[in-house]
Enzyme design. Structure first.
Site, PDB file in Angstrom:
ATOM      1  N   SER A 226     -10.277 -17.617 -10.805  1.00 26.54           N
ATOM      2  CA  SER A 226      -9.960 -16.726 -11.926  1.00 26.54           C
ATOM      3  C   SER A 226      -9.832 -17.547 -13.196  1.00 26.54           C
ATOM      4  CB  SER A 226      -8.644 -15.987 -11.670  1.00 26.54           C
ATOM      5  OG  SER A 226      -8.185 -15.319 -12.837  1.00 26.54           O
ATOM      6  N   TYR A 239       0.352 -16.045  -9.538  1.00 28.24           N
ATOM      7  CA  TYR A 239      -1.079 -15.783  -9.339  1.00 28.24           C
ATOM      8  C   TYR A 239      -1.920 -16.874  -9.992  1.00 28.24           C
ATOM      9  CZ  TYR A 239      -5.548 -13.243  -9.677  1.00 28.24           C
ATOM     10  OH  TYR A 239      -6.874 -12.868  -9.592  1.00 28.24           O
TER      11      TYR A 239
END
Length: 335
Positions: A226, A239
């Site tokens: 990501s 995250y």
């Protein structure tokens, strides 16, 4: 029973499968021809393929979220993408393959000739069934494996079940993820921290370790990272940390496996329209998701999946290992 006469020699597939696949491809080409008559691009569009634009409708789902309940539905069929047998007779295992990026990857892998196994949580059964139908429409088989990747035993079982069903494993896609926005570190509980790490990086380690004995020269591992793992995100502390770990894991494992002829790479998208965010954010925060990209919208899963095909295909990326490819809707400041 399939007889010799109704099988196309050398294809490994009954004629009925290949005929259905050709019909699907013909329908897709027809859709593309109709789309080619579209008018000049509106903001958020590149080329002739129109995608839903921000603001998205306000909405919220309970975790883990279902793609079937999203409005608008994420686009995963990739009508402009034409298969070229890049993954013919390959077998892929995709974690979190029931929806979002995982589903789109499963569909394009099938369009390139691969059979796929997907893992998913039991409560995502309806999404998994839709993915199986989409793979079948491409003339390939999908094996559904329900379970929780935070369980080390299930990580091993997923690989075992894939090999038992298809007889081998050529491609591993580590894609499953959990995220939960929190305004401050104080609000991130130890339980949330553990769940995020067990889902997002422990499972990558455990599934990969179980898969390695079955992979061989020419095999590929593709991880899903990501942009948050490169730039951070102030409300996604845990995250972002796991995504950074995935990027480092990718680069390190690529070096470790290069002499075995196994390539390891990573796709690191920006915002993508999947159940992950509407099940994480409040309804009022969803409409502007992805609106801060140069394209003024989130990516659709079908726009991300071709990068996974690229890394999985030895014909495309035989000289590529240890890369983290960002897909950011026109943003150029990452990395």
């Amino acid at each position: 029973m399939v007889t010799k006469n109704n099988r196309n020699p050398g294809s490994g597939r009954p004629k009925s499968f290949r005929t259905k696949k050709r019909a699907t491809e013909d329908k897709r080409r027809s859709t593309v021809r109709m789309s080619s008559k579209a008018s000049i691009n509106a903001p958020g569009e590149l080329g002739q393929l129109k995608q839903p634009k921000s603001p998205m409708p306000a909405q919220h789902q309970q975790k883990p979220g279902l793609e079937s309940k999203l409005q608008p539905r994420p686009s995963y069929e990739a009508p402009y993408y034409q298969g070229a047998e890049k993954l013919k007779q390959k077998v892929a295992l995709i974690t979190g393959g029931d929806s979002g990026i995982g589903r789109a990857v499963a569909v394009l892998f099938a369009r390139e000739g691969a059979d796929v196994a997907i893992t998913y949580l039991p409560e995502e059964q309806s999404d998994a069934d839709e993915t199986r139908k989409a793979v079948a429409a491409e003339g390939q088989s999908a094996h559904l494996i329900a379970g929780d990747l935070t369980d080390p035993d299930f990580c091993k079982e997923a690989v075992k079940a894939t090999v038992a069903r298809f007889g081998k494993l050529d491609i591993l896609v580590n894609n499953a993820a959990f995220q939960q926005h929190q305004k401050s570190l104080a609000e991130v509980s130890e339980e949330q921290w553990d769940l995020t790490f067990k889902t997002n990086i422990y499972s990558y380690f455990l599934v990969t370790k179980a898969a390695l004995p079955h992979l061989k020269k020419g095999s590929a591992i593709v991880n899903c990272g990501s942009i948050t793992g490169l730039e951070g995100s102030k409300h996604l502390l845990d995250y972002s940390a796991t995504k950074g770990a995935i990027h480092a894991f990718t680069k390190s494992l690529a070096q470790n496996l290069i002499e075995k002829g196994i390539r390891v790479n990573c796709v690191a998208p920006g915002p993508v329209w999947t159940p992950l965010n509407p099940s994480d954010k409040s309804a009022k925060d969803v409409p502007e998701f992805g609106a801060d990209t140069p394209l003024k919208r989130p990516a659709q899963p079908e726009e991300i999946a071709p990068a996974f095909v690229y890394f999985a295909s030895e014909g495309d990326s035989s000289y590529v290992a240890g890369e983290v490819l960002t897909l950011l809707g026109g943003e150029t400041t990452a990395g």
